[in-house]
Design an enzyme around this catalytic site. Structure first.
Site, PDB file in Angstrom:
ATOM      1  N   GLU A   1     -11.884 -97.227   7.809  1.00 35.06           N
ATOM      2  CA  GLU A   1     -10.840 -96.286   8.245  1.00 35.06           C
ATOM      3  C   GLU A   1     -11.543 -94.956   8.468  1.00 35.06           C
ATOM      4  OE1 GLU A   1      -7.726 -96.839   8.855  1.00 35.06           O
ATOM      5  OE2 GLU A   1      -7.332 -98.779   7.933  1.00 35.06           O
ATOM      6  N   CYS A  60      -6.614 -87.222   9.309  1.00 35.72           N
ATOM      7  CA  CYS A  60      -7.322 -88.130  10.209  1.00 35.72           C
ATOM      8  C   CYS A  60      -6.494 -88.421  11.451  1.00 35.72           C
ATOM      9  CB  CYS A  60      -7.695 -89.424   9.485  1.00 35.72           C
ATOM     10  SG  CYS A  60      -6.302 -90.262   8.736  1.00 35.72           S
TER      11      CYS A  60
HETATM   12  P1  NAD Z   1     -17.092 -88.580   4.034  1.00 39.05           P
HETATM   13  O1  NAD Z   1     -17.484 -89.647   4.992  1.00 39.05           O
HETATM   14  O2  NAD Z   1     -17.944 -87.389   3.885  1.00 39.05           O
HETATM   15  O3  NAD Z   1     -16.938 -89.172   2.540  1.00 39.05           O
HETATM   16  C1  NAD Z   1     -16.059 -90.234   2.259  1.00 39.05           C
HETATM   17  C2  NAD Z   1     -16.489 -90.900   0.964  1.00 39.05           C
HETATM   18  O4  NAD Z   1     -17.735 -91.566   1.158  1.00 39.05           O
HETATM   19  C3  NAD Z   1     -16.686 -89.962  -0.225  1.00 39.05           C
HETATM   20  O5  NAD Z   1     -16.111 -90.556  -1.366  1.00 39.05           O
HETATM   21  C4  NAD Z   1     -18.192 -89.901  -0.348  1.00 39.05           C
HETATM   22  O6  NAD Z   1     -18.649 -89.625  -1.654  1.00 39.05           O
HETATM   23  C5  NAD Z   1     -18.594 -91.295   0.061  1.00 39.05           C
HETATM   24  N1  NAD Z   1     -19.973 -91.434   0.519  1.00 39.05           N
HETATM   25  C6  NAD Z   1     -20.786 -90.491   1.054  1.00 39.05           C
HETATM   26  N2  NAD Z   1     -21.985 -91.029   1.382  1.00 39.05           N
HETATM   27  C7  NAD Z   1     -21.927 -92.334   1.037  1.00 39.05           C
HETATM   28  C8  NAD Z   1     -22.845 -93.414   1.135  1.00 39.05           C
HETATM   29  N3  NAD Z   1     -24.079 -93.248   1.658  1.00 39.05           N
HETATM   30  N4  NAD Z   1     -22.459 -94.633   0.710  1.00 39.05           N
HETATM   31  C9  NAD Z   1     -21.212 -94.812   0.206  1.00 39.05           C
HETATM   32  N5  NAD Z   1     -20.300 -93.836   0.073  1.00 39.05           N
HETATM   33  C10 NAD Z   1     -20.663 -92.600   0.503  1.00 39.05           C
HETATM   34  O7  NAD Z   1     -15.604 -88.193   4.447  1.00 39.05           O
HETATM   35  P2  NAD Z   1     -14.682 -87.057   3.844  1.00 39.05           P
HETATM   36  O8  NAD Z   1     -15.220 -85.738   4.289  1.00 39.05           O
HETATM   37  O9  NAD Z   1     -14.431 -87.292   2.415  1.00 39.05           O
HETATM   38  O10 NAD Z   1     -13.292 -87.364   4.605  1.00 39.05           O
HETATM   39  C11 NAD Z   1     -12.990 -86.852   5.865  1.00 39.05           C
HETATM   40  C12 NAD Z   1     -13.117 -87.936   6.909  1.00 39.05           C
HETATM   41  O11 NAD Z   1     -12.301 -89.045   6.559  1.00 39.05           O
HETATM   42  C13 NAD Z   1     -12.619 -87.478   8.264  1.00 39.05           C
HETATM   43  O12 NAD Z   1     -13.479 -87.963   9.267  1.00 39.05           O
HETATM   44  C14 NAD Z   1     -11.257 -88.149   8.364  1.00 39.05           C
HETATM   45  O13 NAD Z   1     -10.784 -88.329   9.674  1.00 39.05           O
HETATM   46  C15 NAD Z   1     -11.522 -89.436   7.673  1.00 39.05           C
HETATM   47  N6  NAD Z   1     -10.273 -90.068   7.213  1.00 39.05           N
HETATM   48  C16 NAD Z   1      -9.877 -91.237   7.815  1.00 39.05           C
HETATM   49  C17 NAD Z   1      -8.687 -91.828   7.423  1.00 39.05           C
HETATM   50  C18 NAD Z   1      -8.219 -93.120   8.040  1.00 39.05           C
HETATM   51  O14 NAD Z   1      -7.341 -93.745   7.462  1.00 39.05           O
HETATM   52  N7  NAD Z   1      -8.748 -93.555   9.164  1.00 39.05           N
HETATM   53  C19 NAD Z   1      -7.907 -91.243   6.419  1.00 39.05           C
HETATM   54  C20 NAD Z   1      -8.347 -90.057   5.838  1.00 39.05           C
HETATM   55  C21 NAD Z   1      -9.547 -89.487   6.246  1.00 39.05           C
END
Ligand code: NAD
Length: 512
Positions: free
Chosen positions: A256, A290
């Site tokens: 997602e 998002c």
């Molecule tokens: P992010 O990708 O920076 O982090 C998301 C999660 O991934 C965090 O818990 C982080 O600690 C973890 N993470 C980071 N590096 C990792 C790795 N190498 N391996 C595994 N896990 C890792 O995203 P964010 O800044 O927390 O959230 C914002 C983003 O999320 C935006 O792009 C937004 O559009 C998206 N989002 C999508 C949806 C959806 O349902 N499609 C919903 C909410 C947010």
């Protein structure tokens, strides 16, 4: 144990759940409006994550063995527990994420509604059923059921720290899985609150929903810990890394990811309603949604009126951390740099700044950019701030072409006076979800699947598809009686295949 004590133990500030795990130090989460520390949490290392997944695996067997009816009772207890503490949780969300208390209530309420729907619909969606065996297997009874995957790993973002991870957690639990959840490092207290609430509400299978905290490395460890599926919500950049890590163990993934959602405003649209929806869709939650509206394509017939309605409305917005604030600070301070870059790039490329464009501390003013070239970052990349580009198009068809030119395709919106026209545009919009004459509403319908296309990801949460996402199809045949001629045996007569070819010719040969 009262929730506050339970939360203390989860946050590692007193002896409790996490202290038996290995940790690589601790980290703090802070209030983005004040900088005050909200909680201190362990950075779980790979051993701790593996240990937690193994505990959850044992619980997964007990949880699955309970069956749909018993699980439904416990999911109802969890739901009731959350519903009785909406304000307590909303206060924590406000403090840790920065969004207004009212917006936090909205996301918690939606999560509770999804939890109820998932528990109620799991038996019919996933439970055993008989299917027609067909002509060649007429002597067989055929059964289909959807079995749980075991332990589901959930990695969540910070922007909707309750609603977004619960979209995976609720559906995974309802499908009979245990869950190990790694919340964002920006909102671990909300994650810990949810896990502690589960332990308090469902004490007999408390280990079916567990928490690990930390940064990306803790998330990567969860990918490698032998979970049955990894449900990831976050940015496309991190999604790529998660997929690569999960590929090491062939762990399936649900992605997602981000969006660059567009709204099309057609000639005969209710312009006032469209402007109101565009402003809310773009600016609420400081644009950190998002499925937020980031681009509008308005036809020449409505463009001027639409722009003046939008700019008038954004003038009334009041970002802040006070009680009546319309939206809060950026949760992640570094996101203001992205917003600044997109605004500067848009203006340098010839776009017009109609409102906002300024950043004051952690608060971005509501920003409206007009007629920004499609090649600019403000149109192509996810901005994730309270900004909106509005572009004049000749007609809705051109709007659709431009909307669909994005590499992402999560949600979107169409405003039109004609249902037939709007439905046609919505169907052809390259996105997982489209709202007609509103924004974001598909997320509040539990029966509707939620997910994207292209760089917005794949797989679905919510609805029947969301339940099946966290299960595997199991097929069973049971022979009811032997056939006089068994085609799946070396004792079959050679002539049987001539007869089979004749029957196949009669049944299917007439089709050209
Ligand atoms: P992010 O990708 O920076 O982090 C998301 C999660 O991934 C965090 O818990 C982080 O600690 C973890 N993470 C980071 N590096 C990792 C790795 N190498 N391996 C595994 N896990 C890792 O995203 P964010 O800044 O927390 O959230 C914002 C983003 O999320 C935006 O792009 C937004 O559009 C998206 N989002 C999508 C949806 C959806 O349902 N499609 C919903 C909410 C947010």
């Amino acid at each position: 144990m009262p929730l506050s004590e339970e939360l203390d133990s989860v946050s590692g500030t007193t002896a409790g759940t996490v202290d038996r795990h290995g940790t690589a130090g601790t980290f703090e989460s802070t209030n983005p409006a004040t900088g005050a520390v909200v909680g201190v949490f362990p950075v779980h290392d790979a051993d701790a994550v593996r240990e937690t997944v193994e505990q959850a695996r044992a619980a997964a067997e007990r949880w699955a063995a309970l069956g749909f009816a018993e699980r439904r009772l416990r999911l109802a207890a969890f739901r009731g527990y959350l519903a009785r503490r909406v304000h307590e949780l909303a206060d924590l969300v406000h403090r840790e994420n920065g969004k207004p208390h009212d917006d936090a209530i909205l996301e918690i309420t939606l999560a509770i509604d999804h939890l109820a729907w998932a528990a109620a619909h799991a038996p019919r969606t996933l439970g055993p059923r008989r299917v027609r065996p067909g002509l060649l297997a007429a002597n067989q009874a055929a059964y289909l059921e959807y079995q749980p995957l075991g332990v589901v790993g959930v990695i969540g973002p910070w922007n909707y720290p309750v609603f977004t991870p619960m979209g995976s957690i609720a559906y995974a639990l309802a499908a009979g899985n245990a869950v190990v959840f790694k919340p964002s490092e920006f909102t671990p207290a909300v994650g810990a609150w949810l896990a502690a609430a589960w332990r308090a509400a469902v004490p007999d299978v408390a280990d079916a929903f567990q928490l690990v905290t930390g940064y990306g490395e803790t998330g990567a460890a969860l990918c490698r810990a032998g979970v049955g599926k990894l449900a990831f919500t976050g940015s496309a950049a991190t999604g790529r890394k998660v997929m690569a890590t999960c590929a090491e163990t062939l762990t399936p993934v649900l992605m997602e990811l981000g969006g660059k959602d567009a709204m099309i405003v057609d000639d005969d649209a209710d312009v006032v309603a469209a402007a109101d929806a565009a402003v809310w869709g773009a600016m609420s939650n400081a644009g950190q949604t998002c499925i937020g509206i980031e681009r509008v394509y308005a036809t020449s017939a409505v463009y001027d009126r639409f722009v003046s309605e939008v700019t008038r409305r954004v003038g009334d917005l009041d970002p802040g951390s006070h009680e009546r604030a319309t939206y809060g600070p950026m949760t992640m301070a570094s996101q203001t740099d992205v917003v600044r870059r997109h605004v500067a790039d848009a203006v340098a490329a010839g776009g017009t700044l109609a409102a906002g464009g300024t950043v004051d501390g952690g608060y971005v003013a509501p920003t409206v950019l007009l007629d920004v070239p499609e090649s600019s970052a403000a149109v192509r990349e996810e901005t994730f701030g309270p900004t909106l580009t509005i572009t004049r198009v000749a007609d809705a068809e051109e709007g659709l072409t431009r909307a669909n030119a994005s590499s992402m395709g999560l949600g979107g919106s169409v405003f039109s006076g004609s249902t037939a026209r709007a439905m046609d545009l919505a169907r052809r919009m390259r996105s997982g979800m489209t709202a007609i004459n509103s924004v974001l509403t598909f997320a509040s319908v539990p029966a509707l699947p939620f997910g994207g296309v292209g760089e917005s990801g794949f797989g679905r949460i919510h609805g029947e598809d969301g339940l099946r996402e966290f299960s595997r199809a199991k097929a069973i045949t049971r022979q009811r009686f032997p056939l006089p001629v068994d085609l799946l045996s070396f004792s079959r007569p050679a002539a049987a295949f001539d007869a089979l070819a004749r029957v196949t010719g009669l049944l299917h040969g007439r089709h050209r």
